[in-house]
Design a protein around this motif. Structure first.
Motif, PDB file in Angstrom:
ATOM      1  N   GLU A 197       1.322 -33.308  -3.420  1.00 15.30           N
ATOM      2  CA  GLU A 197       1.235 -32.336  -2.327  1.00 15.30           C
ATOM      3  C   GLU A 197       2.617 -31.701  -2.198  1.00 15.30           C
ATOM      4  OE1 GLU A 197      -1.116 -34.146   1.249  1.00 15.30           O
ATOM      5  OE2 GLU A 197      -0.374 -35.827   0.039  1.00 15.30           O
ATOM      6  N   PRO A 198       2.756 -30.426  -2.442  1.00 15.49           N
ATOM      7  CA  PRO A 198       4.090 -29.813  -2.413  1.00 15.49           C
ATOM      8  C   PRO A 198       4.640 -29.625  -1.000  1.00 15.49           C
ATOM      9  CG  PRO A 198       2.419 -28.188  -2.987  1.00 15.49           C
ATOM     10  CD  PRO A 198       1.726 -29.499  -2.924  1.00 15.49           C
ATOM     11  N   LEU A 199       5.827 -30.124  -0.779  1.00 16.36           N
ATOM     12  CA  LEU A 199       6.638 -29.975   0.435  1.00 16.36           C
ATOM     13  C   LEU A 199       6.184 -30.820   1.620  1.00 16.36           C
ATOM     14  CD1 LEU A 199       7.514 -26.159   0.556  1.00 16.36           C
ATOM     15  CD2 LEU A 199       8.505 -27.990  -0.830  1.00 16.36           C
ATOM     16  N   VAL A 200       4.875 -30.958   1.831  1.00 17.00           N
ATOM     17  CA  VAL A 200       4.379 -31.711   2.991  1.00 17.00           C
ATOM     18  C   VAL A 200       3.227 -32.606   2.566  1.00 17.00           C
ATOM     19  CG1 VAL A 200       3.457 -31.578   5.345  1.00 17.00           C
ATOM     20  CG2 VAL A 200       4.973 -29.768   4.510  1.00 17.00           C
ATOM     21  N   LEU A 201       3.344 -33.903   2.874  1.00 20.90           N
ATOM     22  CA  LEU A 201       2.245 -34.837   2.678  1.00 20.90           C
ATOM     23  C   LEU A 201       1.446 -34.862   3.974  1.00 20.90           C
ATOM     24  CD1 LEU A 201       4.147 -35.572   0.339  1.00 20.90           C
ATOM     25  CD2 LEU A 201       3.537 -37.969   0.692  1.00 20.90           C
ATOM     26  N   GLY A 202       0.215 -34.379   3.933  1.00 14.59           N
ATOM     27  CA  GLY A 202      -0.558 -34.156   5.146  1.00 14.59           C
ATOM     28  C   GLY A 202      -1.025 -35.404   5.848  1.00 14.59           C
ATOM     29  N   ALA A 203      -2.163 -35.959   5.418  1.00 14.38           N
ATOM     30  CA  ALA A 203      -2.762 -37.091   6.108  1.00 14.38           C
ATOM     31  C   ALA A 203      -1.887 -38.332   6.063  1.00 14.38           C
ATOM     32  CB  ALA A 203      -4.138 -37.407   5.508  1.00 14.38           C
ATOM     33  N   GLY A 204      -0.926 -38.367   5.154  1.00 21.24           N
ATOM     34  CA  GLY A 204      -0.013 -39.503   5.067  1.00 21.24           C
ATOM     35  C   GLY A 204       1.068 -39.500   6.124  1.00 21.24           C
ATOM     36  N   GLY A 205       0.961 -38.608   7.109  1.00 19.22           N
ATOM     37  CA  GLY A 205       1.902 -38.606   8.221  1.00 19.22           C
ATOM     38  C   GLY A 205       2.748 -37.359   8.344  1.00 19.22           C
ATOM     39  N   LEU A 220      11.183 -32.366 -15.038  1.00 20.85           N
ATOM     40  CA  LEU A 220      10.983 -33.632 -15.742  1.00 20.85           C
ATOM     41  C   LEU A 220       9.618 -33.678 -16.422  1.00 20.85           C
ATOM     42  CD1 LEU A 220      12.514 -36.156 -13.179  1.00 20.85           C
ATOM     43  CD2 LEU A 220      13.426 -35.561 -15.434  1.00 20.85           C
ATOM     44  N   ALA A 221       8.604 -33.174 -15.725  1.00 22.37           N
ATOM     45  CA  ALA A 221       7.263 -33.162 -16.317  1.00 22.37           C
ATOM     46  C   ALA A 221       7.259 -32.336 -17.600  1.00 22.37           C
ATOM     47  CB  ALA A 221       6.253 -32.608 -15.314  1.00 22.37           C
ATOM     48  N   GLU A 222       7.876 -31.181 -17.560  1.00 30.20           N
ATOM     49  CA  GLU A 222       7.926 -30.323 -18.742  1.00 30.20           C
ATOM     50  C   GLU A 222       8.676 -31.008 -19.881  1.00 30.20           C
ATOM     51  OE1 GLU A 222       9.639 -26.679 -17.450  1.00 30.20           O
ATOM     52  OE2 GLU A 222       7.760 -25.904 -16.631  1.00 30.20           O
ATOM     53  N   ARG A 223       9.785 -31.672 -19.555  1.00 24.87           N
ATOM     54  CA  ARG A 223      10.582 -32.329 -20.583  1.00 24.87           C
ATOM     55  C   ARG A 223       9.771 -33.394 -21.330  1.00 24.87           C
ATOM     56  NH1 ARG A 223      15.547 -35.812 -18.598  1.00 24.87           N
ATOM     57  NH2 ARG A 223      16.380 -33.763 -17.999  1.00 24.87           N
ATOM     58  N   HIS A 224       8.880 -34.055 -20.635  1.00 26.91           N
ATOM     59  CA  HIS A 224       8.127 -35.153 -21.237  1.00 26.91           C
ATOM     60  C   HIS A 224       6.695 -34.761 -21.607  1.00 26.91           C
ATOM     61  CE1 HIS A 224      11.193 -38.260 -20.601  1.00 26.91           C
ATOM     62  NE2 HIS A 224      11.468 -37.631 -19.467  1.00 26.91           N
ATOM     63  N   GLY A 225       6.391 -33.478 -21.530  1.00 27.11           N
ATOM     64  CA  GLY A 225       5.071 -33.023 -21.947  1.00 27.11           C
ATOM     65  C   GLY A 225       3.951 -33.418 -21.016  1.00 27.11           C
ATOM     66  N   SER A 226       4.275 -33.735 -19.765  1.00 27.02           N
ATOM     67  CA  SER A 226       3.258 -34.077 -18.769  1.00 27.02           C
ATOM     68  C   SER A 226       2.907 -32.842 -17.945  1.00 27.02           C
ATOM     69  CB  SER A 226       3.764 -35.187 -17.840  1.00 27.02           C
ATOM     70  OG  SER A 226       4.071 -36.354 -18.576  1.00 27.02           O
ATOM     71  N   LEU A 227       1.741 -32.845 -17.343  1.00 27.77           N
ATOM     72  CA  LEU A 227       1.295 -31.737 -16.509  1.00 27.77           C
ATOM     73  C   LEU A 227       1.672 -31.981 -15.052  1.00 27.77           C
ATOM     74  CD1 LEU A 227      -2.323 -31.299 -17.952  1.00 27.77           C
ATOM     75  CD2 LEU A 227      -0.218 -30.138 -18.686  1.00 27.77           C
ATOM     76  N   MET A 228       1.790 -30.915 -14.297  1.00 23.73           N
ATOM     77  CA  MET A 228       1.933 -31.027 -12.840  1.00 23.73           C
ATOM     78  C   MET A 228       0.721 -30.404 -12.182  1.00 23.73           C
ATOM     79  SD  MET A 228       4.727 -29.518 -10.108  1.00 23.73           S
ATOM     80  CE  MET A 228       5.940 -30.833 -10.186  1.00 23.73           C
ATOM     81  N   ILE A 229       0.082 -31.170 -11.293  1.00 28.25           N
ATOM     82  CA  ILE A 229      -1.027 -30.690 -10.474  1.00 28.25           C
ATOM     83  C   ILE A 229      -0.515 -30.537  -9.050  1.00 28.25           C
ATOM     84  CG2 ILE A 229      -3.341 -31.149  -9.595  1.00 28.25           C
ATOM     85  CD1 ILE A 229      -3.725 -33.057 -12.009  1.00 28.25           C
ATOM     86  N   ALA A 230      -0.540 -29.329  -8.526  1.00 28.49           N
ATOM     87  CA  ALA A 230      -0.123 -29.076  -7.142  1.00 28.49           C
ATOM     88  C   ALA A 230      -1.358 -29.065  -6.251  1.00 28.49           C
ATOM     89  CB  ALA A 230       0.615 -27.750  -7.046  1.00 28.49           C
ATOM     90  N   ASP A 231      -1.446 -30.040  -5.380  1.00 27.43           N
ATOM     91  CA  ASP A 231      -2.536 -30.105  -4.406  1.00 27.43           C
ATOM     92  C   ASP A 231      -2.133 -29.245  -3.215  1.00 27.43           C
ATOM     93  OD1 ASP A 231      -4.379 -30.664  -2.448  1.00 27.43           O
ATOM     94  OD2 ASP A 231      -4.228 -32.847  -2.608  1.00 27.43           O
ATOM     95  N   GLU A 232      -2.523 -27.969  -3.265  1.00 23.62           N
ATOM     96  CA  GLU A 232      -2.198 -27.016  -2.189  1.00 23.62           C
ATOM     97  C   GLU A 232      -3.390 -26.806  -1.261  1.00 23.62           C
ATOM     98  OE1 GLU A 232       0.598 -24.717  -1.674  1.00 23.62           O
ATOM     99  OE2 GLU A 232       1.641 -24.598  -3.608  1.00 23.62           O
ATOM    100  N   VAL A 233      -4.263 -27.800  -1.191  1.00 24.75           N
ATOM    101  CA  VAL A 233      -5.437 -27.693  -0.320  1.00 24.75           C
ATOM    102  C   VAL A 233      -5.011 -27.454   1.122  1.00 24.75           C
ATOM    103  CG1 VAL A 233      -7.408 -28.960   0.610  1.00 24.75           C
ATOM    104  CG2 VAL A 233      -6.937 -29.014  -1.847  1.00 24.75           C
ATOM    105  N   MET A 234      -4.019 -28.216   1.591  1.00 27.92           N
ATOM    106  CA  MET A 234      -3.526 -28.043   2.954  1.00 27.92           C
ATOM    107  C   MET A 234      -2.339 -27.094   3.012  1.00 27.92           C
ATOM    108  SD  MET A 234      -0.876 -29.086   5.152  1.00 27.92           S
ATOM    109  CE  MET A 234      -0.244 -30.707   4.757  1.00 27.92           C
ATOM    110  N   THR A 235      -1.435 -27.170   2.023  1.00 35.45           N
ATOM    111  CA  THR A 235      -0.177 -26.417   2.115  1.00 35.45           C
ATOM    112  C   THR A 235      -0.324 -24.942   1.766  1.00 35.45           C
ATOM    113  OG1 THR A 235       0.374 -27.058  -0.159  1.00 35.45           O
ATOM    114  CG2 THR A 235       1.212 -28.457   1.609  1.00 35.45           C
ATOM    115  N   GLY A 236      -1.435 -24.566   1.123  1.00 41.63           N
ATOM    116  CA  GLY A 236      -1.622 -23.178   0.740  1.00 41.63           C
ATOM    117  C   GLY A 236      -1.968 -22.269   1.895  1.00 41.63           C
TER     118      GLY A 236
END
Length: 421
Positions: A197-205, A220-236
């Motif tokens: 969750e980018p910038l704000v964790l919602g239900a977690g407080g 770091l994700a790019e450096r290691h070939g991992s993906l980033m999933i942005a959960d912007e359900v609340m923050t968008g």
């Protein structure tokens, strides 16, 4: 009165009073059967952005059934879905080129997780791990529950859940610990994606962290070939001050999840946006590489029409100015609590504000939660504290007078616990 057969979400019916019925909604308010005006200070679980029953969105919903009801989206397409997808790609962070529709925040994150695993599987180098942040919440489907914080929310369902790797929350002064933990996980070569969750964790407080940390996690994700999933359900949709929170970190996630404010809060709809490489990994003459996910109501045309109208509101009305004004109004009113010993961790990101009531027992099951809810309910305020954490996430049409009344009530509510520390 006959007992209702309805089972309400996140409700302990043995303890809660009978639910009041809402007769109508308008602007920032709910109106019950007795005509009481209740300020919707949490946007009816974070979905209402411009205000209840925005005229442009309501008009689009009324018009759409003249042409459509549900259309099987695995067999056909339709103009509302096509136009909405083009609109979302145009406003999302650059590089998110494809849109997959679903029905809710939980399902669009579930879709994202499946996309991530499918990407590596179809690329011939399967990866098996998802990394998440401590205190995160991503939904109540099996995949999203597995990715969320373990505790009272999902203890009963533990046999259904899979394991994930967890980062410590980046509390002030400990941001490097979070980055180091992520790099350690990435070195295994098995991290398919970081789900965050980018910038704000919602239900977690309503826990907040700086955009600079999000920037570093993406690096770091790019450096290691991992993906980033942005959960912007609340923050968008402007909640953090920009259309999407990722903009403040100047990043494009590989996958972005959006729902809640997508239709202005009027109808359920969700979208998972992804980069071309995710789509292309599923594009093949080999039918086994198909992305196997759907729901019966995928891309419902009426919901898509509502979302298109929401895009039009953003284009034609001064939404950004309203958000900026709301940020400022909150900032001014929060000052009264900054040095107040009854409160701790007074914080704000964009239009989201939160503060902890200092009580002996904190956390979601704190006795403070029900007491605070009852207090606010008696004052015609819809505020659902997360245990001892009071937060506000109002529609953008809220007025200064509305906020004055709300902050005065918060001030008064804290006296319920004075001397209890």
């Amino acid at each position: 009165m006959t007992r209702s057969p309805v089972w309400h979400p996140f409700t302990q019916h043995a303890l809660e009073p009978a639910m009041k019925r809402i007769a109508r909604t308008e602007g920032a308010y709910l109106y019950d059967e007795q005509g009481r005006a209740i300020l919707d200070a949490i946007s009816s679980w974070w979905v209402i952005t411009h205000g209840h029953r925005h005229p442009l969105i309501m008009d689009a919903i009324r018009r759409a059934p003249g042409l459509y009801d549900q259309i099987i989206f695995a067999e056909y397409t339709h103009e509302p879905a096509e136009e909405l997808a083009r609109g979302l790609v145009a406003i999302a962070p650059a590089g998110l080129d494809h849109v997959f529709y679903s029905d809710s925040g939980s399902t669009c994150v579930e879709v994202a997780l499946k996309m991530a695993f499918g990407f590596f599987h179809n690329s011939g180098a399967p990866r098996s791990r998802i990394v998440v942040m401590e205190h995160g919440y991503h939904g109540d489907t099996i995949g999203t529950m597995s990715a969320g914080e373990r505790g009272v929310f999902n203890a009963a369902y533990e046999p259904m859940l899979y394991g994930v790797d967890q980062l410590p929350f980046p509390s002030p002064g400990h941001e490097q610990d979070t980055l180091d933990a992520f790099e350690t996980y990435c070195r295994s070569g098995q991290v398919a994606a970081l789900l965050i969750e980018p910038l704000v964790l919602g239900a977690g407080g309503m826990r907040m962290y700086p955009a600079s940390l999000l920037t570093e996690l993406k690096r770091l994700a790019e450096r290691h070939g991992s993906l980033m999933i942005a959960d912007e359900v609340m923050t968008g949709w402007g909640r953090t001050g920009t259309l999407f929170a990722c903009e403040q970190a100047n990043i494009t996630p590989d996958i972005l999840c959006t729902s809640k404010g997508l239709t202005g809060g009027s109808l359920p709809l969700a979208a998972t946006l992804c980069s071309a490489k995710i789509f292309d990994a599923h594009l093949s003459s080999d039918r086994s590489r198909t992305f196997f996910h759907s729901s019966s109501y995928t891309a419902n045309p009426i919901a898509c029409a509502a979302a298109l109208a929401n895009l039009e509101v953003w284009k034609t009305e001064p939404v950004a100015a309203r958000i900026h004004s709301l940020e400022s109004m909150h900032r001014t009113r929060l000052e009264r609590f900054k040095e107040d010993p009854r409160f701790g961790n007074v914080r704000q990101t964009g239009t989201i504000v939160a503060l902890d009531v200092n009580v002996p027992t904190s956390g979601y099951l704190s006795d403070a939660g029900p007491k605070l809810r009852s207090f606010f309910r008696a004052r015609n305020l819809l505020i659902r504290p997360l245990g001892n954490v009071i937060y506000l996430m109002t529609p953008y049409c809220v007025t200064a007078d509305d906020l004055d009344r709300t902050y005065d009530a918060i001030d008064e509510a804290a006296d319920l616990f004075a001397g209890a520390r």
